[in-house]
Design an enzyme around this catalytic site. Structure first.
Site, PDB file in Angstrom:
ATOM      1  CD  GLU A 312      -2.912  -1.237   2.285  1.00  0.00           C
ATOM      2  OE1 GLU A 312      -2.626  -0.736   3.385  1.00  0.00           O
ATOM      3  OE2 GLU A 312      -4.012  -1.751   2.024  1.00  0.00           O
ATOM      4  CG  ASP A 386      -7.244  -5.738   4.686  1.00  0.00           C
ATOM      5  OD1 ASP A 386      -6.842  -5.982   5.832  1.00  0.00           O
ATOM      6  OD2 ASP A 386      -7.108  -4.633   4.139  1.00  0.00           O
ATOM      7  CD  GLU A 414      -9.654  -1.521   8.093  1.00  0.00           C
ATOM      8  OE1 GLU A 414      -8.718  -2.080   8.704  1.00  0.00           O
ATOM      9  OE2 GLU A 414      -9.539  -1.071   6.939  1.00  0.00           O
TER      10      GLU A 414
HETATM   11  C1  BDP Z   1      -5.984  -2.324   5.904  1.00  0.00           C
HETATM   12  C2  BDP Z   1      -6.298  -0.998   6.497  1.00  0.00           C
HETATM   13  C3  BDP Z   1      -5.141  -0.046   6.443  1.00  0.00           C
HETATM   14  C4  BDP Z   1      -3.903  -0.701   7.010  1.00  0.00           C
HETATM   15  C5  BDP Z   1      -3.656  -2.006   6.271  1.00  0.00           C
HETATM   16  C6  BDP Z   1      -2.506  -2.771   6.863  1.00  0.00           C
HETATM   17  O1  BDP Z   1      -7.404  -0.455   5.816  1.00  0.00           O
HETATM   18  O2  BDP Z   1      -5.492   1.103   7.169  1.00  0.00           O
HETATM   19  O3  BDP Z   1      -2.808   0.132   6.912  1.00  0.00           O
HETATM   20  O4  BDP Z   1      -4.771  -2.830   6.380  1.00  0.00           O
HETATM   21  O5  BDP Z   1      -2.777  -3.749   7.545  1.00  0.00           O
HETATM   22  O6  BDP Z   1      -6.985  -3.202   6.297  1.00  0.00           O
HETATM   23  O7  BDP Z   1      -1.353  -2.434   6.638  1.00  0.00           O
END
Ligand code: BDP
Length: 722
Positions: A312, A386, A414
């Site tokens: 990401e 996720d 989340e």
């Molecule tokens: C996702 C989240 C994000 C996190 C990412 C992670 O939306 O905010 O940074 O995982 O685990 O689920 O790095």
């Protein structure tokens, strides 16, 4: 006569009111978590103050033994109404904190105590040296700390404490919380206020919450805390920031927790001013070594680093054409001489390839099995996408026998309705931990739990279970009272992944609410069904990632315009006129082939895939026959309806507890359940409206049409969602 009658009536009325008011106790704000130590009934209280009027500390008690004794005092005082006397001489009934060789009257126990694993303990009531004593024994002070909390838990959960004989050891070496807390005190995916770390005021000012937080963690056996967000900033390693970290380390130390930091891969360049952060660059290696040495000068028992790399948008070794193993090496090498651990995350997906996100972590890690250093744990999320309300277990579990893999669960909700919705995550953790990977080559069943806790391999590896914390500055710590239970169940399962979610819920309820048994059981039932309710109204039958963009709170099934394909819900549900679901079988993305053959065979065919995961693995026609006999379309709708009904039932259950639960917590939970019912209906209606727009099918007879038009659901935007 009439006067007397009405007087009696009024008297009875008054008594009833007094009982009602006193039954639920004083208003509670949740600050004390499960460590309330509410007074026991009179007879038990008296017995306890007799049995535990004295707490005996070993002569040279260190900080953790002192913390254990403090907690015993606090607990015994609360439960029995009498503060025990602290002493070190053997006389009269007492609770004795015992390390090997420290009490001659307990010599017989020494061998047992020495045999305990770090953190393990025994609890035993016995006669020794002519006295009736309760022994809390361990090989080290850490065990005394955990044993003290365990004994207090036993007292509150109906164990026969006059005849105790328990022995327990943690199954994981590391039991960690990962805070996603930013240095400006915001919290990524945090729904409980600001970060509990008041970075600005540290190190000079230290909130009393730090100790209370540490106590709560210690009560569960948590021994590692990553202080900051995986999306890290280089400044966290700056020389003028580290004293703040050291201050937190000092606060957590007496409660047996080491601090860890999330660090940014590009720190050598961004903080150190080097031309690059290439792991093959000797200057980069030297920079990490010097930085780590500096950290250990300040914090001699520093835990280590957590790294999110090439995920990401975060920098990582791929930026220099290196593998994750190569990227991890410089940090691991720098930490190793100090006994530090490097936790390297496997939550990665390609920036370039959108074929099937569920396959990508496996592809980027499994070929490099055996190449990570001995002080590295690769931290894998429970599922391959996720933190969804339901995912099959991650295919990496069991697929890297020569690499130490750790679990990453999300405690903060989340994707499960934030702190607004009630969802107890115990059943979800349990489902993953119990899953059989069918991987060959080890001892006994290859469940995820046994692979992770090392018993499957039996090679003494470093093991770890981590949870993304849901703790913040809110008075009740977790944003909602029931979210405290998720912190609790995570900690208990990190101690022992074989514990059962309902038993843990029972323990938690008993310590958290002082209510009669039927009410307790009603709460447990509500908790146990709550996660499945969320699955039903959000993502039934294996659907996943259908949440609205960025905040992930409400439905966003129609979203299709985001820059990368795998950010869009339509990528995951693939619904069209002919069918719905993501084909991960041999005919589709072949993600099933990442599992062991027995699992791949089962999930490779719709007929042998359990309905809960059906659309995760298969794209099926709308008239596909479900095991229930229903066709897919009406079956899907039935799940949405069931989810809404389940929340309504939770609300009704809770309403019956009015007057039994203290008013403050009762009202807070009631308000959240009301919002949850509204949101469940919203999810149900929006999902049905959307899928109907795609498949053009009529609603089955008797099904209520969505309240609004699809366009209205699409137009519904949430502003400033946390
Ligand atoms: C996702 C989240 C994000 C996190 C990412 C992670 O939306 O905010 O940074 O995982 O685990 O689920 O790095």
């Amino acid at each position: 006569m009439r006067h007397l009658g009405s007087f009696l009536l009024r008297l009875l009325g008054g008594l009833a009111t007094a009982l009602l008011i006193s039954a639920p106790g004083r208003a509670e704000d949740g600050y004390q978590l499960w460590l309330r130590y509410a007074a026991l009934p009179q007879a038990e209280a008296t017995a306890l103050s007799r049995q535990a009027g004295r707490v005996l500390l070993p002569p040279k008690a260190g900080a953790m033994a002192q913390a254990a004794a403090d907690e015993l005092e606090r607990g015994i005082a609360g439960l029995s109404g009498r503060k025990p006397v602290r002493g070190s001489t053997w006389q009269g009934p007492a609770v004795v904190l015992a390390l090997p060789g420290q009490w001659s009257a307990l010599q017989l126990l020494d061998a047992d105590l020495k045999a305990l694993r770090e953190g393990g303990y025994v609890l035993r009531t016995m006669t020794a040296g002519g006295q009736r004593v309760t022994v809390i024994g361990a090989a080290s002070e850490r065990g005394l700390l955990y044993g003290s909390f365990a004994w207090l838990r036993a007292l509150q959960t109906g164990a026969d404490v006059a005849r105790l004989d328990q022995r327990a050891e943690p199954k994981f070496v590391w039991r960690m919380l990962n805070h996603w807390d930013n240095l400006d005190r915001t919290v990524e995916r945090g729904y409980a206020g600001q970060s509990i770390w008041n970075w600005w005021e540290l190190p000079d000012m230290r909130s009393t919450r730090y100790r209370d937080y540490a106590r709560a963690n210690a009560s569960l056996g948590i021994n590692g805390v990553v202080l900051n967000n995986v999306n890290s900033k280089p400044e966290v390693l700056a020389s003028d920031w580290l004293p703040k970290v050291a201050a937190i380390a000092e606060e957590l130390r007496p409660y047996g927790q080491k601090v860890f930091l999330s660090v940014r891969f590009s720190s050598p360049k961004e903080l150190g001013g080097l031309p690059n952060s290439d792991p093959a660059n000797p200057a980069v290696r030297a920079w990490w070594q010097a930085k780590v040495d500096e950290v250990y000068r300040l914090i001699p028992d520093f835990g280590g680093f957590l790294v999110k790399a090439n995920s990401e948008g975060q920098p990582g070794p791929h930026d220099y054409g290196r593998t994750h193993a190569e990227g991890a090496a410089p940090m691991a090498d720098a930490l190793r001489p100090h006994g530090g651990l490097l936790v390297w995350r496997a939550f990665v997906y390609s920036e370039a390839d959108a074929t099937d996100r569920a396959k990508q972590a496996y592809q980027q890690f499994v070929p490099w099995d055996g190449q990570f250093a001995s002080n590295v744990v690769v931290q894998v999320k429970n599922g391959a996408i996720d933190f969804q309300p339901r995912e099959p277990f991650h295919p990496m579990f069991g697929a890297m026998p020569k690499t130490q893999l750790g679990m990453e669960f999300q405690i903060t909700k989340e994707y499960l309705g934030f702190a607004t919705h009630l969802a107890y995550l115990g059943p979800m953790y349990e489902e993953v931990l119990r899953a059989d990977t069918h991987q060959p080559g080890g001892n006994g069943p290859a469940t995820v739990a046994r692979i992770l806790d090392g018993s499957f391999y039996g090679d003494g590896r470093v093991t770890m279970m981590a949870g993304v914390a849901n703790v913040g500055s809110e008075r009740n710590w977790s944003g909602s009272h029931f979210d405290q239970a998720n912190w609790y169940v995570f900690g208990r399962m990190a101690w022992d992944p074989e514990l059962k979610s309902d038993a843990i819920a029972r323990e938690w309820v008993q310590q958290t609410f002082s209510v009669p048994q039927p009410a307790r059981e009603s709460i447990v039932q509500m908790m146990q069904g709550s996660r499945e309710a969320v699955v039903n109204y959000m993502t039934p039958l294996g659907l996943h990632h259908l949440m609205a963009t960025s905040h992930h709170y409400g439905p966003g099934l129609w979203v299709s315009e985001l820059a990368r394909p795998e950010w869009n819900p339509v990528y995951y549900h693939r619904a069209d006129k002919s069918g719905i679901g993501f084909d991960r079988s041999a005919r589709g993305s072949q993600a099933v082939s990442q599992y062991a053959p027995a699992v791949a065979a089962r999930w490779g065919q719709p007929a042998t895939t359990e309905p809960e995961l059906l659309l995760w693995f298969h794209h099926l026609p709308w008239d596909y026959k479900l095991p229930s006999g229903q066709a897919l379309w009406p079956g899907l709708i039935a799940h949405y309806d069931l989810g809404v009904q389940q929340v309504a039932a939770m609300r009704a259950r809770w309403a019956q507890l009015q007057g039994v639960i203290d008013p403050e917590r009762f009202a807070d939970v009631a308000a959240r359940l009301k919002a949850q019912e509204r949101d469940a209906q919203w999810w149900r209606d929006a999902s049905i409206a959307y899928f109907q727009s795609v498949n053009g099918l009529p609603l089955p007879a008797g099904v209520k049409p969505p309240a609004l038009k699809l366009e209205d659901y699409k137009a519904h935007k949430l502003h400033y969602a946390p």
